[in-house]
Design a protein around this motif. Structure first.
Motif, PDB file in Angstrom:
ATOM      1  N   GLU A 235     -49.188 -69.980 -35.004  1.00  0.00           N
ATOM      2  CA  GLU A 235     -48.960 -69.706 -33.583  1.00  0.00           C
ATOM      3  C   GLU A 235     -47.480 -69.488 -33.287  1.00  0.00           C
ATOM      4  O   GLU A 235     -46.911 -70.075 -32.360  1.00  0.00           O
ATOM      5  CB  GLU A 235     -49.527 -70.841 -32.714  1.00  0.00           C
ATOM      6  N   ARG A 236     -46.858 -68.645 -34.048  1.00  0.00           N
ATOM      7  CA  ARG A 236     -45.450 -68.348 -33.827  1.00  0.00           C
ATOM      8  C   ARG A 236     -45.118 -66.981 -34.405  1.00  0.00           C
ATOM      9  O   ARG A 236     -45.818 -66.468 -35.295  1.00  0.00           O
ATOM     10  CB  ARG A 236     -44.570 -69.411 -34.477  1.00  0.00           C
ATOM     11  N   THR A 237     -44.051 -66.376 -33.878  1.00  0.00           N
ATOM     12  CA  THR A 237     -43.592 -65.073 -34.362  1.00  0.00           C
ATOM     13  C   THR A 237     -42.518 -65.280 -35.416  1.00  0.00           C
ATOM     14  O   THR A 237     -41.553 -66.012 -35.202  1.00  0.00           O
ATOM     15  CB  THR A 237     -43.044 -64.233 -33.200  1.00  0.00           C
ATOM     16  N   GLU A 238     -42.701 -64.629 -36.559  1.00  0.00           N
ATOM     17  CA  GLU A 238     -41.765 -64.747 -37.671  1.00  0.00           C
ATOM     18  C   GLU A 238     -41.133 -63.390 -37.967  1.00  0.00           C
ATOM     19  O   GLU A 238     -41.749 -62.348 -37.777  1.00  0.00           O
ATOM     20  CB  GLU A 238     -42.490 -65.242 -38.917  1.00  0.00           C
ATOM     21  N   LEU A 239     -39.902 -63.426 -38.418  1.00  0.00           N
ATOM     22  CA  LEU A 239     -39.208 -62.205 -38.802  1.00  0.00           C
ATOM     23  C   LEU A 239     -39.430 -61.989 -40.295  1.00  0.00           C
ATOM     24  O   LEU A 239     -38.952 -62.786 -41.115  1.00  0.00           O
ATOM     25  CB  LEU A 239     -37.716 -62.324 -38.489  1.00  0.00           C
ATOM     26  N   ARG A 240     -40.153 -60.939 -40.639  1.00  0.00           N
ATOM     27  CA  ARG A 240     -40.493 -60.686 -42.029  1.00  0.00           C
ATOM     28  C   ARG A 240     -39.789 -59.434 -42.554  1.00  0.00           C
ATOM     29  O   ARG A 240     -39.757 -58.400 -41.886  1.00  0.00           O
ATOM     30  CB  ARG A 240     -42.008 -60.505 -42.193  1.00  0.00           C
ATOM     31  N   GLU A 241     -39.246 -59.560 -43.736  1.00  0.00           N
ATOM     32  CA  GLU A 241     -38.636 -58.396 -44.386  1.00  0.00           C
ATOM     33  C   GLU A 241     -39.731 -57.628 -45.110  1.00  0.00           C
ATOM     34  O   GLU A 241     -40.401 -58.170 -45.986  1.00  0.00           O
ATOM     35  CB  GLU A 241     -37.552 -58.831 -45.365  1.00  0.00           C
ATOM     36  N   ILE A 242     -39.925 -56.375 -44.728  1.00  0.00           N
ATOM     37  CA  ILE A 242     -40.984 -55.555 -45.322  1.00  0.00           C
ATOM     38  C   ILE A 242     -40.407 -54.209 -45.755  1.00  0.00           C
ATOM     39  O   ILE A 242     -39.300 -53.840 -45.360  1.00  0.00           O
ATOM     40  CB  ILE A 242     -42.141 -55.319 -44.343  1.00  0.00           C
ATOM     41  N   LYS A 243     -41.172 -53.505 -46.554  1.00  0.00           N
ATOM     42  CA  LYS A 243     -40.766 -52.159 -46.956  1.00  0.00           C
ATOM     43  C   LYS A 243     -40.969 -51.203 -45.789  1.00  0.00           C
ATOM     44  O   LYS A 243     -42.029 -51.176 -45.176  1.00  0.00           O
ATOM     45  CB  LYS A 243     -41.577 -51.710 -48.163  1.00  0.00           C
ATOM     46  N   ALA A 244     -39.929 -50.450 -45.485  1.00  0.00           N
ATOM     47  CA  ALA A 244     -40.026 -49.485 -44.393  1.00  0.00           C
ATOM     48  C   ALA A 244     -41.088 -48.441 -44.731  1.00  0.00           C
ATOM     49  O   ALA A 244     -41.180 -47.998 -45.876  1.00  0.00           O
ATOM     50  CB  ALA A 244     -38.677 -48.810 -44.173  1.00  0.00           C
ATOM     51  N   PRO A 245     -41.908 -48.041 -43.766  1.00  0.00           N
ATOM     52  CA  PRO A 245     -42.925 -47.020 -44.043  1.00  0.00           C
ATOM     53  C   PRO A 245     -42.299 -45.662 -44.343  1.00  0.00           C
ATOM     54  O   PRO A 245     -41.115 -45.430 -44.050  1.00  0.00           O
ATOM     55  CB  PRO A 245     -43.745 -46.984 -42.757  1.00  0.00           C
ATOM     56  N   GLU A 246     -43.094 -44.780 -44.888  1.00  0.00           N
ATOM     57  CA  GLU A 246     -42.600 -43.455 -45.276  1.00  0.00           C
ATOM     58  C   GLU A 246     -42.014 -42.702 -44.079  1.00  0.00           C
ATOM     59  O   GLU A 246     -41.005 -41.995 -44.210  1.00  0.00           O
ATOM     60  CB  GLU A 246     -43.733 -42.647 -45.909  1.00  0.00           C
ATOM     61  N   SER A 247     -42.643 -42.834 -42.915  1.00  0.00           N
ATOM     62  CA  SER A 247     -42.151 -42.122 -41.738  1.00  0.00           C
ATOM     63  C   SER A 247     -40.749 -42.596 -41.354  1.00  0.00           C
ATOM     64  O   SER A 247     -39.921 -41.800 -40.902  1.00  0.00           O
ATOM     65  CB  SER A 247     -43.117 -42.323 -40.566  1.00  0.00           C
ATOM     66  N   THR A 248     -40.448 -43.889 -41.558  1.00  0.00           N
ATOM     67  CA  THR A 248     -39.117 -44.423 -41.256  1.00  0.00           C
ATOM     68  C   THR A 248     -38.084 -43.886 -42.239  1.00  0.00           C
ATOM     69  O   THR A 248     -36.960 -43.526 -41.862  1.00  0.00           O
ATOM     70  CB  THR A 248     -39.138 -45.955 -41.290  1.00  0.00           C
ATOM     71  N   LEU A 249     -38.450 -43.829 -43.531  1.00  0.00           N
ATOM     72  CA  LEU A 249     -37.544 -43.263 -44.534  1.00  0.00           C
ATOM     73  C   LEU A 249     -37.228 -41.809 -44.208  1.00  0.00           C
ATOM     74  O   LEU A 249     -36.091 -41.350 -44.378  1.00  0.00           O
ATOM     75  CB  LEU A 249     -38.173 -43.377 -45.924  1.00  0.00           C
ATOM     76  N   LYS A 250     -38.235 -41.101 -43.729  1.00  0.00           N
ATOM     77  CA  LYS A 250     -38.039 -39.701 -43.354  1.00  0.00           C
ATOM     78  C   LYS A 250     -37.058 -39.592 -42.192  1.00  0.00           C
ATOM     79  O   LYS A 250     -36.204 -38.697 -42.161  1.00  0.00           O
ATOM     80  CB  LYS A 250     -39.385 -39.081 -42.976  1.00  0.00           C
TER      81      LYS A 250
END
Length: 582
Positions: A235-250
């Motif tokens: 029940e809380r919001t966490e900041l997670r490091e994830i791989k940027a999606p392909e559209s973001t890399l573009k």
């Protein structure tokens, strides 16, 4: 340039020429108009052709953008007579298929696709595999071979990484290379100033679309982003490091080639299909209690469960149920069976939107119980525009209050409002006042807070029930703290240092360990003072890298006598008591 006679704009708390034919709104204001304005567009709307709604940056898939898309879809489906009176243009650099599919499923609604041709020829961009390179080593290498005006833009996962990399590069090179962070909390003026005078930049997603670099030659991409994700179990919001999606890399690669040939350096090395093609819509991974309440209090009088059929992507059932559970826990909604608002919920629904239900509860308590309505309205105005507490470091010591961050921010706002109320509106200049008061470093935040306050003040002035209560000012921390506890009762901490010589605070009702944000005016060591024994926080931020520790942000000192405790105990009844019960 568009003729000023035909164009206008509106943001929260400020507007210009809003009756113009061409009006620019934030996605948040457009959402509010769609939810609450019966006259935005109707079958009686008199137009020669059509009202055109243009929604930009749809690829960001923010909650507001998705709600706007859904509200238009609902309008077109339930009121087919409006199809001849309105057009919806969706603009996006990349677009998930779920959005056009949503509109194609509306009977009788025509969908067309346009690819906007580039207004100028793009220069070539060279791709480079830098997966074995270290970020700061690569920056120094490119800096050494660049031409005089060439700029280097590095995309990193978080604002903290951007700032830390700037410091590290300065330290490593002994000041030979000066780098600038580009992050969301900065003003647009500061960002543009950095870009005009800088060569090396470390940025979060803010530089993917909204900033223009005159001499960008190199982009270095870590391929990572930090994403806030709501954890249902905790029940809380966490900041997670994830791989940027392909559209973001573009998007990041697309920053190059606009003024000269460019070079893109990928610090990642992916296997095929490892990354998502598009970002996960925020509405599918966020806490939804505010969305649920906004739908119920709007003129639509609907619920997220019923409304989600119009969303391009639907959140999982567990997220919707969690929103209902939270409304019940806040005392704003009755049981699932009736799903109606309680008396408290109905009363709070009459208030302006404060962006969060805990703040709405706090303001309502301030108005009705603690006679500090004006204080909470002013305080909420500045808190609503602050995502991080870094601003506290820029506030001069003379404004910092011993009670903590809430009273410090309130004092800053009151200083500005005192001047604002003492002079004719045409003579009031925020920048000049901030400069005279030593607050130039936070002027960009104060401007946004004043806009928000103006909006709230106008809303309360139209309310017969709350108008006079909203003008009551106390500047008394005890009253203000008690009002805040009505909304943020689950976010207080007990300091264990004095009794157990520990270095942390413990959050209430749990065994979690927390530390006070380094920016806080209550941070120990500032003046050698003993730490507060009891505190309340607006935010409890959790670091996924160290799950056992959380950070208390925007903190105020409490007295134990200000807290109310309610205990429930189950007792075994004796024989006499059983007879009475029967």
């Amino acid at each position: 340039m568009v003729n000023d006679d035909i164009s206008g704009w509106a943001v929260s708390g400020a507007e210009h020429n809003v009756q113009a034919k061409l009006r620019c709104l934030t996605d948040g204001l457009l959402k509010e108009r769609l939810l609450n304005d019966d006259n935005l567009i109707t079958e009686k709307t008199n137009v020669k052709k059509s009202v055109v709604f243009f929604i930009d940056e749809v690829h960001e898939r923010s909650i507001n953008i998705d709600l706007c898309l859904a509200l238009f879809a609902r309008l077109l489906k339930l009121k087919p007579e409006l199809k001849k009176k309105m057009k919806v243009i969706i603009s996006s650099a990349t677009l998930d298929s779920s959005i056009p599919t949503l509109y194609r499923n509306i009977t009788g609604y025509f969908i067309d696709k346009f690819n906007l041709a580039s207004l100028s020829k793009l220069d070539n961009v060279t791709d480079n595999d830098a997966s074995k390179e270290h970020l700061l080593d690569l920056v120094q290498k490119l800096y050494s071979i660049r031409n005089r005006h060439d700029q280097i833009l590095c995309f990193v996962g978080s604002a903290l990484e951007a700032v830390e990399n700037c410091r590290s590069l300065n330290k490593i090179t002994k000041g030979a290379i000066v780098a600038y962070p580009l992050i969301q909390s900065q003003s647009a003026i500061d960002q543009q100033k950095f870009i005009e005078q800088g060569t090396v930049f470390f940025s979060t997603t803010v530089a993917e679309t909204s900033l223009t670099f005159p001499c960008l030659k190199y982009v270095i991409d870590t391929g990572l982003i930090n994403m806030p994700v709501y954890n249902l179990q905790l029940e809380r919001t966490e900041l997670r490091e994830i791989k940027a999606p392909e559209s973001t890399l573009k998007q990041r690669r697309g920053r190059l080639g606009r003024t000269q040939p460019g070079e893109y350096y990928a610090l990642y090395n992916d296997v095929p299909n490892e990354r998502k093609k598009y970002p996960v819509p925020q509405i599918c991974q966020s806490e939804l209690v505010n969305v649920e309440c906004a739908l119920r209090r709007s003129r639509l009088k609907t619920s997220l469960k019923d409304f989600q059929q119009y969303l391009p992507d639907k959140p999982e059932k567990e997220y919707v149920d969690d929103a209902l559970t939270q409304l019940q826990q806040l005392g704003l909604m009755n049981s699932f069976s009736t799903a109606s608002l309680t008396n408290l919920g109905a009363s709070i629904a009459k208030l302006p939107d404060f962006g969060s239900l805990p703040m709405s509860k706090a303001v309502y308590a301030a108005l009705k119980q603690y006679r500090c309505g004006h204080d909470l309205i002013v305080l909420s105005s500045i808190l609503s525009v602050l995502n991080t507490s870094t601003i506290l470091k820029s506030i001069p010591a003379k404004y910092k209050r011993s009670e903590g961050d809430f009273m410090t921010l309130l004092q800053v706002m009151n200083v500005i409002l005192t001047v604002r109320n003492a002079v004719p509106s045409q003579q009031f200049n925020v920048d000049h006042v901030c400069n005279n008061k030593g607050l130039s470093a936070v002027a960009h935040v104060i401007k946004r807070a004043l806009q928000r306050y103006k909006n709230l003040d106008k809303a309360f002035s139209l309310s017969d029930e709350f108008r006079e209560l909203a003008r009551v000012q106390s500047d008394n921390w005890e009253n203000i703290a008690k009002a805040l506890l009505n909304g943020f009762s689950d976010k207080y901490g007990i300091n264990q240092r004095r009794s157990q010589n520990q270095q942390q605070d413990t959050l209430n009702e749990t065994a979690e360990i927390a530390v006070i944000d380094r920016s806080s005016t209550l941070r120990t060591g500032n003046k050698g003072a003993l730490p507060a024994s009891l505190v309340i926080a607006r935010d409890v931020r959790y670091l996924t890298t160290v799950r056992s520790v959380s950070i208390l942000s925007f903190v105020g000192q409490l007295e134990s006598s200000w807290l109310e405790y309610i205990f429930e105990r189950e007792l075994q009844l004796n024989e006499a008591e059983e007879k009475i019960k029967r």
